[in-house]
Scaffold this motif. Structure first.
Motif, PDB file in Angstrom:
ATOM      1  N   PHE A  82       0.817   2.812   2.310  1.00  0.00           N
ATOM      2  CA  PHE A  82      -0.295   2.173   2.024  1.00  0.00           C
ATOM      3  C   PHE A  82      -0.504   2.028   0.424  1.00  0.00           C
ATOM      4  O   PHE A  82      -1.484   1.296  -0.009  1.00  0.00           O
ATOM      5  N   ALA A 119      -5.898   2.699   5.848  1.00  0.00           N
ATOM      6  CA  ALA A 119      -5.619   1.412   5.693  1.00  0.00           C
ATOM      7  C   ALA A 119      -6.662   0.468   5.748  1.00  0.00           C
ATOM      8  O   ALA A 119      -6.691  -0.483   6.561  1.00  0.00           O
ATOM      9  N   VAL A 125      -4.228  -1.069  13.390  1.00  0.00           N
ATOM     10  CA  VAL A 125      -2.899  -1.877  12.939  1.00  0.00           C
ATOM     11  C   VAL A 125      -3.821  -3.238  12.168  1.00  0.00           C
ATOM     12  O   VAL A 125      -3.232  -3.630  11.249  1.00  0.00           O
ATOM     13  N   GLN A 168       1.106  -5.154   2.847  1.00  0.00           N
ATOM     14  CA  GLN A 168       1.492  -4.406   4.224  1.00  0.00           C
ATOM     15  C   GLN A 168       2.131  -5.414   5.210  1.00  0.00           C
ATOM     16  O   GLN A 168       2.581  -4.879   6.215  1.00  0.00           O
ATOM     17  N   ALA A 222      -4.591  -2.554   8.734  1.00  0.00           N
ATOM     18  CA  ALA A 222      -3.492  -2.407   7.997  1.00  0.00           C
ATOM     19  C   ALA A 222      -2.996  -3.658   7.472  1.00  0.00           C
ATOM     20  O   ALA A 222      -2.684  -3.675   6.522  1.00  0.00           O
ATOM     21  N   ILE A 282       4.088   0.710  10.291  1.00  0.00           N
ATOM     22  CA  ILE A 282       2.565   0.870  10.313  1.00  0.00           C
ATOM     23  C   ILE A 282       2.651   1.417  12.143  1.00  0.00           C
ATOM     24  O   ILE A 282       1.955   2.260  12.323  1.00  0.00           O
TER      25      ILE A 282
END
Length: 134
Positions: free
Chosen positions: A132, A14, A83, A92, A86, A99
Motif C-alpha cells: 500500500f 487501504a 478490496v 494500487q 484498496a 490485494i
C-alpha cells in the motif's frame, strides 16, 4: 496520538488517500479513542511489529476503527469493501491480484472474540503494508 495513527491506518487498511477519506479515518480514530484509550507505548510496539501480548483495549480499538470504516462486519473482514477501497487508490489499480491474495489470507484470521479477530486481521494487513506504499 492521531499523528502517529493516521498514516499507519491508511496503509494497513487501504483507505484511499483523499481529503474526504482523511476526514472519515480521523473521525473513526477520534471516536474509537474516546471508547478505547490506547497508550502511545502500546501503539509504538504495534508499529514496531513487536511480538508481544497486546491489550484487549488495543484489540477493541482496532475493531472499532475497522467497523467505523465499514471494513469489519459480523466478526469478519468485509473482503468486498476492503478490496473496493484498496482499488480506488490509483497506485494500487495494477495490484488487484496481490490485494485479493492478501485479503484472502488476512480474512481467515480468527481470534477468541471479535476484538481479537479484528486485531489479528489488522496485524495481518499491516504485515503487507509495503504493497500500500506504492
Amino acid at each position: 496520538m492521531k499523528i502517529i495513527f493516521i498514516p499507519i491506518l491508511f496503509v494497513a487498511f487501504a483507505i484511499v488517500n483523499t481529503k474526504a477519506d482523511m476526514n472519515t479515518i480521523t473521525f473513526a480514530i477520534d471516536a474509537c479513542l474516546k471508547q478505547f484509550h490506547v497508550s502511545k507505548t502500546e501503539l509504538n510496539n504495534y508499529y514496531a511489529n513487536k511480538n508481544i501480548e497486546f491489550s484487549d483495549t488495543l484489540k477493541c480499538h482496532t475493531k472499532c476503527v475497522l467497523e467505523t470504516e465499514n471494513l469489519f462486519k459480523n466478526g469478519k473482514l468485509d473482503v468486498e469493501q476492503f478490496v473496493k477501497n484498496a482499488l480506488m487508490a490509483p497506485a494500487q489499480k495494477n495490484h488487484e491480484a496481490e490485494i485479493n491474495k492478501i485479503v484472502k489470507d488476512c480474512a481467515n484470521q480468527e481470534g477468541v472474540n471479535d476484538c481479537d479477530t479484528a486485531f489479528k486481521v489488522g496485524r495481518c494487513l499491516y504485515g503487507h503494508h509495503n504493497l500500500f506504499l506504492h
